[in-house]
Design an enzyme around this catalytic site. Structure first.
Site, PDB file in Angstrom:
ATOM      1  N   SER A   1       0.800  -1.221   0.000  1.00 28.14           N
ATOM      2  CA  SER A   1       0.000   0.000   0.000  1.00 28.14           C
ATOM      3  C   SER A   1       0.835   1.276   0.000  1.00 28.14           C
ATOM      4  CB  SER A   1      -0.934   0.009   1.219  1.00 28.14           C
ATOM      5  OG  SER A   1      -0.198  -0.170   2.420  1.00 28.14           O
TER       6      SER A   1
ATOM      7  N   ASP B   1      -4.739   6.787  10.104  1.00 25.74           N
ATOM      8  CA  ASP B   1      -4.430   5.451  10.643  1.00 25.74           C
ATOM      9  C   ASP B   1      -3.045   5.394  11.279  1.00 25.74           C
ATOM     10  OD1 ASP B   1      -2.719   5.459   8.454  1.00 25.74           O
ATOM     11  OD2 ASP B   1      -3.826   3.941   7.332  1.00 25.74           O
TER      12      ASP B   1
ATOM     13  N   HIS C   1      -0.040   4.921   7.065  1.00 27.68           N
ATOM     14  CA  HIS C   1       0.209   5.270   5.665  1.00 27.68           C
ATOM     15  C   HIS C   1       0.547   6.745   5.503  1.00 27.68           C
ATOM     16  CE1 HIS C   1      -2.299   1.583   5.395  1.00 27.68           C
ATOM     17  NE2 HIS C   1      -1.453   1.304   4.404  1.00 27.68           N
TER      18      HIS C   1
END
Length: 249
Positions: free
Chosen positions: A72, A221, A224
């Site tokens: 990601s 979060d 990221h």
């Protein structure tokens, strides 16, 4: 007298036929010349088209390829515009320097080292000059056995080297947060150092250097990178990648 007229008539008839034959011969010669001319023009055009096609192929195949193979972080998870992910920022940098490289983002959100191992064969169907490997973070977050993560990453490296020995591999190191426990954190970090040394790979010690754990550089979060975070990640990667690009150029 009658015989003379008959002879004259016969002579005129022969002359007329001869003239017609000459006209036919001239027509035939003209037709051949035109036909040959058309054929030559056709051949010249065909040769010209072939040269142009070869030139176009040459132009399209001269650029080298940098492929980012990751999770990601590489994919740009959570960004409103994935072109703000670090691979695209790297591409902009390369373009600004006039370097002849194509950048391919092969990041997949949620990807583990096992997932990367399963799809590497498909990715290697294309020619790759520089292969940037960024995987392992999801293994750590999911508690995958360190031995398994190491084996999967080694399998990916082996696959690239087997398919294309001349491809330059850059390994991006990853680290786990301290709350994972000191022993696990240290051993996880060591996986990447060991693989880079054993395989003689160009190494990025920690791709999230100066980003990981910095609240204002990450999304909600806390994992990221946000837009600003990706700019720093791009700098971390370019600092190492640029040395490989210079050698390749």
């Amino acid at each position: 007298m009658l015989k003379l007229k008959t002879t004259q008539s016969l002579f005129k008839s022969v002359i007329s036929k001869h003239r017609n034959l000459l006209k036919f011969c001239y027509f035939l010669m003209a037709l051949v010349i035109v036909s040959c001319g058309d054929k030559m023009n056709s051949q010249e055009k065909e040769e010209e088209n072939t040269v142009n096609s070869e030139s176009e192929v040459s132009q399209t195949t001269t650029s080298k390829t940098i492929l980012f193979f990751g999770d990601s972080i590489t994919a740009g998870y959570g960004l409103e515009d994935t072109t703000e992910a670090f691979p695209t920022l790297i591409e902009s940098k390369i373009d600004s320097l006039g370097l002849d490289y194509e950048v391919i983002n092969s990041g997949l959100s949620g990807e583990t080292s096992a997932g990367g191992k399963s799809r590497i064969a498909w990715v290697l169907k294309q020619d790759i000059d520089i292969f940037v490997l960024e995987l392992g973070a999801n293994d750590g977050l999911r508690g995958v056995a360190l031995s398994e993560t190491r084996a999967n990453l080694q399998a990916i490296i082996d696959a690239v080297q087997l398919k294309s020995p001349q491809t330059k591999i850059i390994l991006a190191g990853m680290q786990m947060p301290p709350n994972m426990g000191q022993e696990y954190t240290s051993n996880f970090k060591a996986i990447f150092y060991d693989l880079a040394e054993e395989n003689e790979l160009t190494f990025i010690p920690f791709i999230l250097e100066n980003v990981g754990g910095v609240k204002e550089l990450n999304q909600n979060d806390g994992i990221h990178p946000n837009v600003e975070g990706h700019k720093i990640v791009a700098e971390n990667v370019w600092e190492v990648l640029s040395t490989v690009v210079e050698k390749e150029s």
